[in-house]
Design a protein around this motif. Structure first.
Motif, PDB file in Angstrom:
ATOM      1  N   CYS A  64      36.848  55.025  14.818  1.00 22.68           N
ATOM      2  CA  CYS A  64      36.474  55.715  16.234  1.00 22.68           C
ATOM      3  C   CYS A  64      37.536  55.014  17.057  1.00 22.68           C
ATOM      4  N   HIS A  85      39.181  44.884  19.999  1.00 30.96           N
ATOM      5  CA  HIS A  85      37.757  44.375  20.219  1.00 30.96           C
ATOM      6  C   HIS A  85      37.286  43.677  19.078  1.00 30.96           C
ATOM      7  N   ILE A 117      38.565  52.271  28.000  1.00 30.87           N
ATOM      8  CA  ILE A 117      37.590  51.556  28.186  1.00 30.87           C
ATOM      9  C   ILE A 117      36.073  52.374  28.121  1.00 30.87           C
ATOM     10  N   LEU A 120      35.130  53.664  24.541  1.00 32.42           N
ATOM     11  CA  LEU A 120      34.988  52.713  23.982  1.00 32.42           C
ATOM     12  C   LEU A 120      33.465  52.158  24.042  1.00 32.42           C
ATOM     13  N   LYS A 121      32.787  52.390  25.225  1.00 31.42           N
ATOM     14  CA  LYS A 121      31.539  52.003  25.509  1.00 31.42           C
ATOM     15  C   LYS A 121      30.616  53.094  24.951  1.00 31.42           C
ATOM     16  N   THR A 122      30.883  54.153  24.775  1.00 34.87           N
ATOM     17  CA  THR A 122      29.991  55.108  24.200  1.00 34.87           C
ATOM     18  C   THR A 122      30.304  55.715  22.890  1.00 34.87           C
ATOM     19  N   ASP A 123      31.509  55.679  22.308  1.00 30.99           N
ATOM     20  CA  ASP A 123      32.064  56.399  20.990  1.00 30.99           C
ATOM     21  C   ASP A 123      32.559  55.386  19.745  1.00 30.99           C
ATOM     22  N   ALA A 124      32.214  54.116  20.050  1.00 32.92           N
ATOM     23  CA  ALA A 124      32.821  53.257  19.217  1.00 32.92           C
ATOM     24  C   ALA A 124      31.429  52.319  18.536  1.00 32.92           C
ATOM     25  N   PRO A 125      31.155  52.053  17.338  1.00 31.92           N
ATOM     26  CA  PRO A 125      30.044  51.703  16.846  1.00 31.92           C
ATOM     27  C   PRO A 125      29.885  50.067  16.897  1.00 31.92           C
ATOM     28  N   PHE A 126      29.701  49.489  17.941  1.00 30.51           N
ATOM     29  CA  PHE A 126      29.513  48.087  18.185  1.00 30.51           C
ATOM     30  C   PHE A 126      28.206  47.896  19.262  1.00 30.51           C
TER      31      PHE A 126
ATOM     32  N   PHE B  63      29.613  60.212  13.758  1.00 29.91           N
ATOM     33  CA  PHE B  63      28.406  60.410  14.476  1.00 29.91           C
ATOM     34  C   PHE B  63      27.796  61.914  14.212  1.00 29.91           C
ATOM     35  N   VAL B  82      25.091  52.694  20.787  1.00 31.50           N
ATOM     36  CA  VAL B  82      26.012  51.803  20.925  1.00 31.50           C
ATOM     37  C   VAL B  82      26.262  50.907  22.236  1.00 31.50           C
ATOM     38  N   GLY B  84      29.236  48.805  22.811  1.00 34.39           N
ATOM     39  CA  GLY B  84      30.771  48.197  22.824  1.00 34.39           C
ATOM     40  C   GLY B  84      31.188  48.170  24.225  1.00 34.39           C
ATOM     41  N   GLY B  85      32.571  47.577  24.113  1.00 32.42           N
ATOM     42  CA  GLY B  85      33.475  47.725  25.364  1.00 32.42           C
ATOM     43  C   GLY B  85      33.143  46.613  26.412  1.00 32.42           C
TER      44      GLY B  85
END
Lengths: 154, 85
Positions: A64, A85, A117, A120-126, B63, B82, B84-85
């Motif tokens: 991602c 990250h 950024i 990264l807040k919506t499309d990365a699984p963290f 997803f 999620v 993150g960021g």
């Protein structure tokens, strides 16, 4: 993972954003580099945050992040993109994420950096959990983050 | 009959006290079918995966929505939105 123009990393240990940004800038020949660094806040409202636990989905996370960097590279004709990250347990004040974009001119560099950024807040699984003296709270996803991503898709 | 590899993450992992498991489903099952089967167990599964809870899915590390089709050996990640960021 690294191609000539793209460096993406999920870091299990602490990293030095200044050193990584310096390396990125020295590798780039483009004239403009824009960056963003996010770190662990020591509080959330009235709650003290001592540590941040960051879970992720090994395998999917790297894919991602790479996809996000490639989207920014293409959209803004970037010369290079960097995205690092953390995962694991972080102390208050520690860097969580560093993104940087290199381009010929500043508009593309700024936009590429912000787009990365935002995505990264919506499309990365963290997933983040704030740990305080007496509390452990999983951070809830924010509507603002979804809106920020939508702005790039208008 | 198919078997899928389910992985739980973050608050869902904590709530279910499980990192993952193998689940048997009917041929042609979707993510929605998987969730229904897990909910039918009751207790923590019914609570954590209730229809009003914001559960997200990934199918083979992409997803996916609840209508996504599953095949034998598919990896399904279940997790909260999620952050993150």
């Amino acid at each position: 993972m690294q191609a000539d123009d793209l460096t993406v990393e999920v870091a299990a240990e602490g990293f030095d954003p200044a050193a990584r940004l310096g390396t990125f800038m020295r590798q780039q020949r483009a004239g403009a580099v824009a960056s963003f660094c996010g770190s662990v806040r020591g509080s959330a409202g009235k709650r003290t945050v001592r540590q941040l636990r960051i879970d992720h989905y090994p395998g999917m996370t790297e894919k991602c992040m790479r996809r996000i960097a490639e989207q920014a590279l293409q959209r803004w004709q970037l010369a290079g993109a960097l995205a690092i990250h953390r995962c694991g347990l972080l102390e208050a004040g520690e860097p969580i994420v560093l993104v940087a974009a290199a381009a010929d001119h500043r508009k593309a560099a700024f936009s590429g950096c912000q787009m990365m950024i935002d995505y990264l807040k919506t499309d990365a699984p963290f997933w983040k959990q704030e740990i305080g003296p007496e509390t452990k709270v999983w951070v809830a996803a924010k509507q603002d983050d979804d809106s920020a991503k939508l702005n790039w898709e208008g | 009959m198919i078997e899928v590899q389910v992985l739980y993450f973050a608050s869902l992992r904590d709530a279910l006290d499980s990192e993952g498991e193998t689940v048997a489903l009917d041929d042609g099952a979707t993510v929605a079918d998987l969730l229904a089967k897990l909910r039918a167990r009751g207790s923590a599964f019914a609570a954590a995966l209730a229809p009003d809870k914001p559960v997200r899915a990934a199918v083979d590390q992409e997803f996916a929505g609840s209508e996504a089709a599953l095949r034998d050996g598919t990896e399904v990640g279940l997790f909260p939105p999620v952050t993150g960021g």
